[in-house]
Scaffold this motif. Structure first.
Motif, mmCIF file in Angstrom:
data_model
loop_
_atom_site.group_PDB
_atom_site.id
_atom_site.type_symbol
_atom_site.label_atom_id
_atom_site.label_comp_id
_atom_site.label_asym_id
_atom_site.label_seq_id
_atom_site.Cartn_x
_atom_site.Cartn_y
_atom_site.Cartn_z
ATOM 1 N N HIS A 7 -4.744 -93.113 109.583
ATOM 2 C CA HIS A 7 -3.650 -93.204 110.544
ATOM 3 C C HIS A 7 -2.485 -92.379 110.029
ATOM 4 O O HIS A 7 -2.493 -91.914 108.876
ATOM 5 C CB HIS A 7 -3.224 -94.661 110.767
ATOM 6 C CG HIS A 7 -2.700 -95.352 109.540
ATOM 7 N ND1 HIS A 7 -1.371 -95.307 109.162
ATOM 8 C CD2 HIS A 7 -3.321 -96.110 108.593
ATOM 9 C CE1 HIS A 7 -1.197 -96.015 108.059
ATOM 10 N NE2 HIS A 7 -2.366 -96.507 107.689
ATOM 11 N N SER A 38 1.801 -91.902 109.362
ATOM 12 C CA SER A 38 2.935 -92.733 108.977
ATOM 13 C C SER A 38 3.741 -93.122 110.214
ATOM 14 O O SER A 38 3.781 -92.389 111.211
ATOM 15 C CB SER A 38 3.817 -91.978 107.991
ATOM 16 O OG SER A 38 5.054 -92.643 107.790
ATOM 17 N N ARG A 39 4.374 -94.287 110.163
ATOM 18 C CA ARG A 39 5.226 -94.734 111.271
ATOM 19 C C ARG A 39 6.471 -93.877 111.389
ATOM 20 O O ARG A 39 7.081 -93.775 112.461
ATOM 21 C CB ARG A 39 5.614 -96.204 111.083
ATOM 22 C CG ARG A 39 6.365 -96.796 112.283
ATOM 23 C CD ARG A 39 6.401 -98.301 112.203
ATOM 24 N NE ARG A 39 7.250 -98.795 111.136
ATOM 25 C CZ ARG A 39 8.544 -99.081 111.274
ATOM 26 N NH1 ARG A 39 9.137 -98.891 112.438
ATOM 27 N NH2 ARG A 39 9.235 -99.558 110.271
ATOM 28 N N HIS A 40 6.860 -93.225 110.297
ATOM 29 C CA HIS A 40 8.108 -92.472 110.274
ATOM 30 C C HIS A 40 7.897 -90.967 110.380
ATOM 31 O O HIS A 40 8.867 -90.221 110.547
ATOM 32 C CB HIS A 40 8.867 -92.783 108.986
ATOM 33 C CG HIS A 40 9.089 -94.248 108.758
ATOM 34 N ND1 HIS A 40 9.986 -94.996 109.484
ATOM 35 C CD2 HIS A 40 8.492 -95.131 107.900
ATOM 36 C CE1 HIS A 40 9.960 -96.256 109.082
ATOM 37 N NE2 HIS A 40 9.063 -96.364 108.116
ATOM 38 N N LEU A 94 -4.666 -101.320 112.219
ATOM 39 C CA LEU A 94 -3.224 -101.199 112.389
ATOM 40 C C LEU A 94 -2.861 -101.392 113.853
ATOM 41 O O LEU A 94 -3.593 -100.981 114.752
ATOM 42 C CB LEU A 94 -2.780 -99.811 111.920
ATOM 43 C CG LEU A 94 -1.296 -99.566 111.665
ATOM 44 C CD1 LEU A 94 -0.798 -100.409 110.495
ATOM 45 C CD2 LEU A 94 -1.056 -98.080 111.383
ATOM 46 N N ASP A 113 1.951 -99.862 117.321
ATOM 47 C CA ASP A 113 3.296 -99.467 116.898
ATOM 48 C C ASP A 113 3.411 -99.310 115.388
ATOM 49 O O ASP A 113 4.491 -99.016 114.870
ATOM 50 C CB ASP A 113 4.338 -100.463 117.405
ATOM 51 C CG ASP A 113 4.149 -101.866 116.831
ATOM 52 O OD1 ASP A 113 3.255 -102.052 115.966
ATOM 53 O OD2 ASP A 113 4.883 -102.789 117.237
ATOM 54 N N LYS A 114 2.296 -99.541 114.668
ATOM 55 C CA LYS A 114 2.188 -99.335 113.215
ATOM 56 C C LYS A 114 3.101 -100.253 112.399
ATOM 57 O O LYS A 114 3.433 -99.959 111.250
ATOM 58 C CB LYS A 114 2.482 -97.870 112.861
ATOM 59 C CG LYS A 114 1.557 -96.892 113.564
ATOM 60 C CD LYS A 114 1.915 -95.448 113.287
ATOM 61 C CE LYS A 114 1.022 -94.517 114.093
ATOM 62 N NZ LYS A 114 1.371 -93.093 113.880
ATOM 63 N N ARG A 115 3.464 -101.378 112.970
ATOM 64 C CA ARG A 115 4.306 -102.327 112.255
ATOM 65 C C ARG A 115 3.508 -103.474 111.632
ATOM 66 O O ARG A 115 3.931 -104.038 110.626
ATOM 67 C CB ARG A 115 5.365 -102.917 113.204
ATOM 68 C CG ARG A 115 6.366 -101.900 113.712
ATOM 69 C CD ARG A 115 7.343 -102.531 114.693
ATOM 70 N NE ARG A 115 8.326 -101.579 115.190
ATOM 71 C CZ ARG A 115 9.471 -101.290 114.585
ATOM 72 N NH1 ARG A 115 9.802 -101.931 113.462
ATOM 73 N NH2 ARG A 115 10.307 -100.409 115.094
ATOM 74 N N ARG A 136 -0.532 -105.286 110.644
ATOM 75 C CA ARG A 136 -1.913 -104.977 110.273
ATOM 76 C C ARG A 136 -2.719 -106.273 110.266
ATOM 77 O O ARG A 136 -2.252 -107.307 109.784
ATOM 78 C CB ARG A 136 -1.975 -104.330 108.882
ATOM 79 C CG ARG A 136 -3.284 -103.582 108.619
ATOM 80 C CD ARG A 136 -3.343 -103.073 107.182
ATOM 81 N NE ARG A 136 -2.200 -102.291 106.788
ATOM 82 C CZ ARG A 136 -2.094 -100.968 106.912
ATOM 83 N NH1 ARG A 136 -3.094 -100.278 107.467
ATOM 84 N NH2 ARG A 136 -1.028 -100.322 106.490
ATOM 85 N N GLU A 156 3.920 -102.265 106.150
ATOM 86 C CA GLU A 156 4.518 -101.494 105.064
ATOM 87 C C GLU A 156 4.635 -102.305 103.781
ATOM 88 O O GLU A 156 4.296 -101.821 102.702
ATOM 89 C CB GLU A 156 5.888 -100.966 105.505
ATOM 90 C CG GLU A 156 5.799 -99.951 106.639
ATOM 91 C CD GLU A 156 7.152 -99.323 106.950
ATOM 92 O OE1 GLU A 156 8.174 -99.783 106.385
ATOM 93 O OE2 GLU A 156 7.179 -98.377 107.755
#
Length: 562
Positions: free
Chosen positions: A297, A299-301, A341, A344-346, A348, A363
């Protein structure tokens, strides 16, 4: 059969067995013309696995010479030829389990082992005379339906908690869904005898980058296969037999990555035409550091590519593939076997060597929810594109559906919104259909034989695809319009391709009536796809195609012959 001690690097709890209680299914009759049987060309890297092969000389892992689980102390499930031979032998030996029905003959079993097609297309199918794997059941002296009932009666589902998969049919919990749907149809299967399955519990060894690029582990390499043409080539090489012991792999449009039995990983850019050189790394030096699962995946950022590894040493690690460095390492109280994940990748979801499902901060790794419900260890999970639907599959032969908007009820107890019973064994691989691909579906590949396509809106119906052999995973391709399944059988395994056949159904689906009936549960959401309307679906950045493309595909499907 005598048992062997389990190597330290393979340590999971020794499984127990139980006999499945699911009812048999009826095989549908198929029409077509039977093609001439062609002898499959000899493989470059491996001899006939049913002949005398010395692992020390051939460089093959001992597990590759038998079924998926010869080195555990639990029962073993035979591959197709062994299943037929044991069936014939049990009849000759007068064993009480034999069915009062026809029995395959040894001569025809040996013929089946020698004569094998390299490819089976949809138009070649002819029911009992020629099935998905090119097996002529009529020549064997039986029917496919009889063979399926025999297989289900003799198959042993692996469990770590005794009797965890016993089904109480009169209970209010899990349901065996009726197979009344028709989402996908069989397209082709390329028979390959070099698929290397090394662990009886880990079944995520299939990587799909596109409809023409499928990856699976072979005996000394990772192969790249094109299901549209049947052609193969080498995608990744290993310098040693230790490196070639692959326990998990996955791929996306750019990266192929594989994890090994000894805490190692290796990855490369599959779009590079310069060489097959790959980057490698070491996750752990622990004696039980087998890599159980990997998910790719970003990165969220940023767009940085990341790989999330679940290892058998209780560790969960994230590797930055742009720098090949571990950026996060979290230790839990038990081994993790699969992770997924949230969109919104926040968050898991994690399942592992425990009955409970855990939801963590993506994270920090902090455990936010600890969900009870399953009765055995978990090996499959996925998070749906809508952002709140989560599926987990455990060895108790159940697939539990959770809603992220309400993990627990008012009493503080974990509450799944649906519990689906698998057909013959626990679900080892779960995938929700991509956003924009049509009717929302949950695909559940069991340990062997069965691929279930479940209605992911109501979780009340399904379509079932069945073959014979251990399964190594399933994955969507072509924006969700193709489904790829990997069979690891030593004689009739290979890559099976299914194609979506319900295009156009969305045009007849009503979006006008939004009133909520009293019979509809609170978690039910309207819409054919993962969004309430087609316009909302295609407007989402993660959607697979535009509204015009969807209508064009539906119009083209009107001329297809089924």
């Amino acid at each position: 059969m005598s048992t062997l001690p389990v190597p330290v690097h393979l340590l999971h709890d020794i499984p127990q067995s139980s006999v499945p209680h699911s009812p048999p299914i009826d095989a549908s009759d198929l029409t077509g013309t039977i093609p001439p049987v062609a002898v499959i060309p000899p493989l470059l890297e491996v001899q006939d696995l049913e002949d005398d092969v010395d692992p020390a000389n051939a460089g093959l892992h001992p597990m590759a010479l038998s079924n998926a689980n010869p080195m555990s102390l639990g029962p073993e499930n035979p591959h197709v030829m062994q299943f037929l031979e044991l069936w014939e032998w049990s009849n000759q030996a007068g064993i009480s389990l034999r069915a009062n029905s026809p029995v395959p003959t040894f001569r025809e079993i040996r013929r089946l082992a020698r004569e094998c097609p390299s490819r089976v297309d949809y138009r070649e199918l002819r029911g009992d005379d020629y099935d998905f794997q090119g097996i002529n059941w009529r020549r064997l002296g039986v029917t496919r339906n009889i063979a399926r009932r025999r297989r289900m009666a003799t198959f042993h589902n692996y469990v770590n908690r005794p009797a965890s998969d016993v089904w109480h049919k009169k209970g209010p919990s899990d349901r065996l869904l009726p197979p009344v749907e028709n989402y996908f149809r069989y397209k082709s299967m390329d028979i390959r005898r070099d698929v290397r399955l090394l662990h009886f519990q880990l079944r995520n060894i299939l990587g799909v980058a596109s409809r023409t690029r499928v990856f699976y582990p072979s005996f000394t390499t990772i192969k790249e296969h094109d299901p549209t043409t049947g052609r193969d080539k080498t995608a990744m090489r290993f310098e040693s037999q230790t490196g070639a012991c692959i326990s998990t792999l996955t791929a996306n449009e750019d990266i192929l990555i594989a994890g090994g039995f000894y805490g190692t990983y290796q990855y490369r850019n599959i779009n590079s035409t310069m060489s097959l050189d790959a980057h490698d790394g070491q996750l752990t030096n622990h004696n039980s550091g087998i890599t159980n699962h990997v998910q790719l995946h970003s990165s969220r950022h940023s767009s940085t590519p990341l790989a999330a590894f679940a290892s058998n040493d209780f560790g969960f690690r994230v590797v930055d593939l742009s720098t090949n460095k571990i950026t996060s390492e979290i230790m839990y109280d038990f081994a993790m076997n699969c992770s997924a994940l949230s969109p919104d990748k926040r968050l898991r979801v994690l399942v592992g060597d425990h009955e409970n499902v855990i939801i963590t901060d993506a994270e920090s790794g902090e455990i936010l929810q600890d969900l009870k419900g399953h009765k055995d260890f978990g090996f499959a999970c996925d998070w749906a594109p809508d952002g709140w639907t989560v599926a987990t599959g455990n060895q108790d032969k159940t697939i539990r559906i959770w809603d992220a908007r309400k993990w627990k009820n008012s009493k503080g107890e974990a509450e799944s919104i649906a519990v689906v019973r698998s057909e013959m064994a626990g679900a080892r691989c779960l995938h929700f259909s991509p956003l924009g691909s049509g009717k929302r579906i949950l695909v559940a590949a069991e340990e062997a034989d069965f691929v279930n396509l479940i209605n992911a809106q109501t979780f009340s119906t399904r379509q079932t695809i069945d073959i014979f052999g251990e399964l190594g995973g399933v994955a969507f391709a072509n924006g969700g319009h193709d489904l790829i399944a990997l069979s690891c059988d030593l004689s009739r395994g290979g890559v099976m391709r299914l194609e979506r056949c319900d295009d156009g159904a969305e045009d007849t689906y009503s979006y006008a009536d939004r009133t909520r009936s009293k019979d509809i549960p609170w978690w039910w959401t309207p819409g054919y796809d993962w969004m309430p309307s087609p316009e909302q679906t295609v407007a989402t950045s993660r959607s697979q195609e535009t509204l015009t493309q969807k209508r064009r595909r539906a119009a083209m499907s009107e001329n297809w012959n089924f």
